[in-house]
Design an enzyme around this catalytic site. Sequence first.
Site, PDB file in Angstrom:
ATOM      1  N   GLU A  65       8.652  -6.699 -10.643  1.00 21.19           N
ATOM      2  CA  GLU A  65       7.384  -7.371 -10.374  1.00 21.19           C
ATOM      3  C   GLU A  65       7.500  -8.833 -10.788  1.00 21.19           C
ATOM      4  OE1 GLU A  65       4.144  -5.114 -12.058  1.00 21.19           O
ATOM      5  OE2 GLU A  65       4.419  -3.527 -10.569  1.00 21.19           O
ATOM      6  N   SER A  96       5.702  -5.631  -1.254  1.00 22.86           N
ATOM      7  CA  SER A  96       5.806  -4.223  -1.659  1.00 22.86           C
ATOM      8  C   SER A  96       6.167  -3.334  -0.452  1.00 22.86           C
ATOM      9  CB  SER A  96       4.502  -3.803  -2.332  1.00 22.86           C
ATOM     10  OG  SER A  96       4.637  -2.572  -2.974  1.00 22.86           O
ATOM     11  N   ALA A  97       5.294  -2.475   0.015  1.00 24.66           N
ATOM     12  CA  ALA A  97       5.595  -1.650   1.195  1.00 24.66           C
ATOM     13  C   ALA A  97       6.009  -2.508   2.388  1.00 24.66           C
ATOM     14  CB  ALA A  97       4.387  -0.784   1.564  1.00 24.66           C
ATOM     15  N   GLY A 101       0.870  -1.174   0.000  1.00 23.97           N
ATOM     16  CA  GLY A 101       0.000   0.000   0.000  1.00 23.97           C
ATOM     17  C   GLY A 101       0.902   1.218   0.000  1.00 23.97           C
ATOM     18  N   HIS A 113       8.672  -3.329  -7.098  1.00 25.65           N
ATOM     19  CA  HIS A 113       8.113  -2.900  -8.401  1.00 25.65           C
ATOM     20  C   HIS A 113       9.230  -2.289  -9.250  1.00 25.65           C
ATOM     21  CE1 HIS A 113       3.786  -2.973  -7.005  1.00 25.65           C
ATOM     22  NE2 HIS A 113       4.305  -2.585  -5.855  1.00 25.65           N
TER      23      HIS A 113
HETATM   24 CA   LIG Z   1       2.838   1.259  -2.912  1.00 27.35          CA
END
Ligand SMILES: [Ca+2]
Lengths: 243, 243
Positions: free
Chosen positions: A198, A125-126, A92, A162
């Site tokens: 990714e 991700s985060a 997020g 990413h």
């Molecule tokens: Ca993000």
Amino acid sequence: PVRMKRRLLLVSNSTVHGGGYLEHCQQQIKDFFGPQVKRILFVPYALHNQDSYTKTARDKLKTLGYEVDSVHEAADPVEAVRQAEGIFIGGGNTFRLLKALYDHNLVTEIKNRVLQDGVPYMGSSAGSNVATVSINTTNDMPIVYPPTFSAIGLVPFNINPHYLDPDPNSKHMGETREQRILQYHEEPDTPSVLGLREGSMLLVEGNQATLLGSTKARLFQRGKPTTEHDPGSDLSFLLTDAQ
Amino acid sequence: PVRMKRRLLLVSNSTVHGGGYLEHCQQQIKDFFGPQVKRILFVPYALHNQDSYTKTARDKLKTLGYEVDSVHEAADPVEAVRQAEGIFIGGGNTFRLLKALYDHNLVTEIKNRVLQDGVPYMGSSAGSNVATVSINTTNDMPIVYPPTFSAIGLVPFNINPHYLDPDPNSKHMGETREQRILQYHEEPDTPSVLGLREGSMLLVEGNQATLLGSTKARLFQRGKPTTEHDPGSDLSFLLTDAQ
Ligand SMILES: [Ca+2]
Ligand SMILES: [Ca+2]
């Protein structure tokens, strides 16, 4: 080096183009948490709607055989971390996530559980950014101000999730991802940055690190040429070298 | 509203695809600083190599009839701001720029010079971000930690420079620019965000704001539908409405 119990699965992104949530890494998730872990503590702080985010994670992990407790549903988040058999921090906004981890006094608590007690930690991700030295190499917009950019520090390097190669057809003049990371390394005493495209993820078991998934990773080490690493590569040197 | 001397030229980006440095906005720069201003104080803090950055700005502004002093060459940066006839803050990394402005005690000084003394302020990219309420809507990587995200506050809204429309053909799963700004507005009490596409700029004269350049701007107001604005639009409501 000290024998560490540390077990981490740091995923670049939760959803690849055309796939479902955590679909591209579901086998790695099952291998990682294994049959011993029954319940996973989910941390939904990176998104605004934590109820709906928890439902998404809960529904998916249930299909893999795991029950999900969410830290945002716990009366005492610190106690929830102390009881956790496994931890999953979802993606997020990285700034929002790190600020919430500090607001709830979870940074040191998670670090201790993972490094001392060997609780398996998965991040996406985060959730991968906050597992590293700092969030200095997130791609996210700084929508809130955390008390520091220093993060949980489960590994001695940073990740850029990413990771994106330059688009040769683009007419946009914003910095490329590579330029941004090289700007980071213009600053003194900055650690290495692993650019996880990714589809890729890093498995850390003790002092062993292995690149998993379907895409290569690009490694930026301050003052050295950047390097490319294929899936299956042993990246353990990132854990032991001075970064 | 109070009569303000404020004069600002807030440019999305210094170089459009295929053009030279400040080429797309050179007429607006001449109109903005006019024949009265002879010397412009340049702030090169957003890039690592401040000497080479200053040379680039100096060479270009000389062709438009202006001499450039760089704040990084000044024995006393605060005094340089106090003496400035005009200020130009260039782009680069917004975090590095804002941190340096605080390190050199220039934030309040620049604010006073612009709002009280009417010194014309031009910003490009990161230099436009720091002119606003905060840097919460920069696109840059957070390579250093500034003491706050609050910025100079010459206008009561935020800017997103290099505003980028979603690419319908992209397979990349990172958030679109619009998604990022909408995430910012999930946070309470967040000001409006003007998305300035490459090629556009905002001219502010007192309580009058006008969109200039060749591209439309996209405006995000918390709790309202986003709107599009053509070059030439009067955006003065952004200065007077509670944001
Ligand atoms: Ca993000
Ligand atoms: Ca920039």
